[in-house]
Write a protein that holds these residues in place. Structure first.
Motif, mmCIF file in Angstrom:
data_model
loop_
_atom_site.group_PDB
_atom_site.id
_atom_site.type_symbol
_atom_site.label_atom_id
_atom_site.label_comp_id
_atom_site.label_asym_id
_atom_site.label_seq_id
_atom_site.Cartn_x
_atom_site.Cartn_y
_atom_site.Cartn_z
ATOM 1 N N UNK A 53 -51.404 -14.141 -91.796
ATOM 2 C CA UNK A 53 -50.611 -13.429 -92.807
ATOM 3 C C UNK A 53 -50.084 -12.110 -92.259
ATOM 4 N N UNK A 54 -50.976 -11.426 -91.514
ATOM 5 C CA UNK A 54 -50.568 -10.133 -90.956
ATOM 6 C C UNK A 54 -49.422 -10.306 -89.961
ATOM 7 N N UNK A 55 -49.501 -11.378 -89.156
ATOM 8 C CA UNK A 55 -48.453 -11.639 -88.175
ATOM 9 C C UNK A 55 -47.117 -11.942 -88.862
ATOM 10 N N UNK A 56 -47.156 -12.751 -89.935
ATOM 11 C CA UNK A 56 -45.931 -13.076 -90.676
ATOM 12 C C UNK A 56 -45.352 -11.829 -91.326
ATOM 13 N N UNK A 57 -46.261 -10.999 -91.885
ATOM 14 C CA UNK A 57 -45.774 -9.778 -92.542
ATOM 15 C C UNK A 57 -45.141 -8.820 -91.541
ATOM 16 N N UNK A 98 -41.916 -22.521 -93.777
ATOM 17 C CA UNK A 98 -42.044 -23.875 -93.238
ATOM 18 C C UNK A 98 -42.779 -23.872 -91.894
ATOM 19 N N UNK A 99 -42.541 -22.861 -91.068
ATOM 20 C CA UNK A 99 -43.187 -22.791 -89.753
ATOM 21 C C UNK A 99 -44.619 -22.276 -89.827
ATOM 22 N N UNK A 100 -45.071 -21.792 -90.963
ATOM 23 C CA UNK A 100 -46.442 -21.298 -91.145
ATOM 24 C C UNK A 100 -47.047 -21.983 -92.365
ATOM 25 N N UNK A 101 -47.667 -23.149 -92.194
ATOM 26 C CA UNK A 101 -48.185 -23.914 -93.351
ATOM 27 C C UNK A 101 -49.302 -23.190 -94.095
ATOM 28 N N UNK A 102 -49.979 -22.233 -93.469
ATOM 29 C CA UNK A 102 -51.056 -21.506 -94.153
ATOM 30 C C UNK A 102 -50.532 -20.397 -95.053
ATOM 31 N N UNK A 103 -49.199 -20.208 -95.085
ATOM 32 C CA UNK A 103 -48.587 -19.192 -95.953
ATOM 33 C C UNK A 103 -48.177 -19.852 -97.261
ATOM 34 N N UNK A 158 -57.103 -17.474 -103.597
ATOM 35 C CA UNK A 158 -56.346 -17.176 -102.382
ATOM 36 C C UNK A 158 -56.626 -15.743 -101.963
ATOM 37 N N UNK A 159 -56.257 -15.447 -100.725
ATOM 38 C CA UNK A 159 -56.226 -14.080 -100.211
ATOM 39 C C UNK A 159 -54.764 -13.663 -100.076
ATOM 40 N N UNK A 160 -54.508 -12.399 -100.156
ATOM 41 C CA UNK A 160 -53.131 -11.921 -100.067
ATOM 42 C C UNK A 160 -53.106 -10.569 -99.384
ATOM 43 N N UNK A 161 -51.910 -10.224 -98.887
ATOM 44 C CA UNK A 161 -51.694 -8.910 -98.286
ATOM 45 C C UNK A 161 -50.396 -8.338 -98.845
ATOM 46 N N UNK A 162 -50.289 -7.039 -98.811
ATOM 47 C CA UNK A 162 -49.070 -6.359 -99.217
ATOM 48 C C UNK A 162 -48.774 -5.298 -98.166
ATOM 49 N N UNK A 177 -49.314 -14.598 -99.889
ATOM 50 C CA UNK A 177 -50.589 -15.246 -100.220
ATOM 51 C C UNK A 177 -50.880 -16.357 -99.201
ATOM 52 N N UNK A 178 -52.183 -16.714 -99.119
ATOM 53 C CA UNK A 178 -52.546 -17.877 -98.315
ATOM 54 C C UNK A 178 -52.044 -19.132 -99.003
#
Length: 561
Positions: A53-57, A98-103, A158-162, A177-178
């Motif tokens: 999640x951190x990498x995507x953000x 789509x490229x990150x299924x855990x998102x 779920x877990x989430x980041x902002x 969110x995950x």
């Protein structure tokens, strides 16, 4: 029966206690290690998910493309162009999802207007980040969870980041969110292999942000153990394991104590069942043993008592049990041998008085001889016969030393003094001249030594080696690991065959020669006192002389007091 039961059950009980404590330790370590391994695996899974999640953000918040699109959208007034830019932003977000299924749910949140936009799924209810459980809060990013997902299409924790988006003059945050089933095995107890294990989530300060056991570990309270170095322990009736993440928050696994002890309790019940079975079997065999052995043994005991208290030499009673009848036969045979020993002892007691008289006679003869020599010494001294006085005095001292008991303590110093007296007698006795050089290390004078050790070797050198103008060297050297004694002469020498016969043979021919007798005595006294620790060596050359070397251990390093 009691003795049989005790002797049978004691090893079993001791083995049971040892086995119980050993297996209890093994089971405890196995369970605790398994729990520790599980919580480490859970922490690794959670960290990997949050890192994703951190990498995507980071890609969305700091990526130049997305930020440029947002800046263009903020400054664009034309509706068509704004629509195109918004579709392009959604397309980029869809590509990332789509490229990150855990998102899972992904959207932008405007903090000023408390509104969200560009969500990739429908949002359930009213989105309010202030009500989310904070796991860790940092200047640019905040971690939340676990909490119910705002994604309208799923109903999971779920877990989430902002993270704040890097835009000028805009207070916009990226919320992620995950995804579906990303942490289903972690915070779904019904899907967890260990059905009794529950999880807690602690924030950076040690506060419980999430709890699956709220009745014991309620949320928004501090966890009882805050020391980072303490990774496991007991709290109430629960055993817990804790692992701290790289971000500072912690994951705690808790298990009821009764579940932790369930396996060892099952094993204990099995041991108790085996013990009861063993006790019943042991009591049965004790009863059988009493029936088969105790009664015949009591009869045999009475028979033994009758043998002891009876003067009769022969009994014929039997127990009609082959084993006990054989013992009775052996006992009667033993009794006959004991009576024979009594008679032998009586005969020895009768000879004892004769032996005492004979012993006194053997003691009187040497003392009479020494007393007579002492009288001759004084007569020679009064008549001025110095050479006779010197001869008698040396002979008396030498006899006094040589007639001492073999078990009495003697030292190297005593041996040297006796050797000097002997040499003085020989210088008077022989008509040829010879020189003797005695070199003794002072450290060795007080060391213990067998009596009459040096004189036979010097006598052999004098009798078989030297002649007129002969030379004998006696050296005693103290070393750390023993004593080195060397006796050397410059006499006629001997062949190697003669040396081998003296060292390795003990025949009648060697007894006929004086040197053989003396060497046999030395070998036997060395063997008796030192065993194989002492070494005797002879080196000789015809016409040049002989060297006899003795290597003695330090006799335990002892010195005479």
């Amino acid at each position: 029966m009691l003795i049989f039961l005790i002797s049978s059950l004691t090893p079993f009980i001791c083995l049971g206690f040892i086995s119980f404590f050993t297996i209890d330790s093994i089971i405890g370590n196995k369970v605790e290690n398994a729990l520790q391994s599980n919580v480490k695996q859970d922490l690794m899974t959670l960290e990997n998910t949050l890192n994703n999640l951190n990498h995507v953000s980071q890609q969305l918040a700091y990526g130049g493309g997305m930020n440029k699109l947002f800046e263009q959208l903020d400054g664009e007034k034309e509706p068509y162009e704004r629509l195109r830019l918004m579709n392009e932003i959604r397309s980029e977000l869809n590509n990332i999802s789509f490229s990150n299924p855990n998102v899972g749910l992904l959207m932008y949140y405007d903090a000023d207007n408390r509104s969200y936009n560009f969500e990739n799924f429908s949002v359930r209810g009213t989105f309010s980040p202030d009500k989310l459980p904070v796991m860790g809060e940092y200047p640019e990013i905040t971690y939340y969870g676990p909490h119910k997902s705002y994604n309208g299409s799923i109903n999971q924790f779920v877990f989430s980041i902002m993270r704040k988006v890097n835009l000028l003059d805009q207070d916009v945050y990226l919320y992620i969110e995950t995804g579906r089933n990303a942490l289903q095995s972690l915070f779904a107890p019904q899907n967890r292999k260990e059905g009794t294990r529950r999880l807690l989530l602690l924030d950076n300060s040690g506060r419980i942000a999430f709890s699956e056991v709220p009745q014991v570990f309620s949320e928004n309270r501090m966890f009882p153990e805050l020391d980072e170095n303490v990774r496991s322990g007991y709290s109430g009736r629960y055993f817990w394991n804790k692992e701290v993440s790289n971000q500072g928050w912690s994951l705690v696994s808790v298990v009821p104590e009764q579940e932790l002890n369930r396996e060892r309790n099952q094993w204990l019940m099995q041991i108790m069942g085996i013990f009861l079975i063993f006790l019943v079997v042991a009591m049965f065999f004790a009863w059988v043993l009493w029936k088969m052995v105790y009664r015949p043994l009591d009869h045999f005991h009475k028979e033994i008592k009758s043998l002891i208290h009876s003067n009769a030499k022969e009994h014929t009673e039997l127990t009609h049990i082959p084993e006990f009848d054989y013992l009775l036969y052996q006992t009667r045979s033993m009794k006959g041998k004991i009576w024979a020993l009594y008679e032998e002892i009586e005969q020895k007691e009768k000879r004892r008085a004769d032996l005492e008289v004979e012993k006194l006679l053997y003691q009187i003869n040497p003392h009479f001889l020494m007393n007579t020599l002492d009288t001759v010494h004084w007569l020679a001294l009064m008549n001025g016969q110095e050479e006779i006085d010197k001869l008698v005095l040396s002979l008396n001292r030498l006899l006094y030393y040589n007639l001492g008991k073999m078990g009495e303590a003697s030292t190297i110093g005593d041996e040297i003094e006796a050797l000097k007296e002997y040499l003085q007698l020989q210088q008077i006795r022989y008509d040829f001249r010879f020189d003797v050089d005695i070199d003794v290390d002072e450290k060795s004078l007080a060391l213990r030594s067998p009596r009459f050790l040096l004189q036979p070797l010097v006598e052999n050198a004098l009798y078989h080696g030297v002649s007129d103008e002969g030379y004998i060297y006696v050296g005693v050297e103290f070393q750390e690991d023993g004593l080195q004694i060397t006796i050397q002469d410059n006499g006629a020498g001997m062949s190697q065959a003669t040396i081998d016969r003296l060292l390795h043979e003990d025949t009648k021919e060697s007894h006929k020669v004086g040197m053989g007798i003396g060497m046999i005595y030395v070998k036997r006294i060395l063997q008796a006192n030192y065993g194989d620790a002492a070494k005797l060596q002879i080196r000789s050359e015809i016409g040049k002389g002989t060297v006899v070397s003795l290597r003695l251990p330090s006799l335990g390093g002892e010195r005479t007091p």
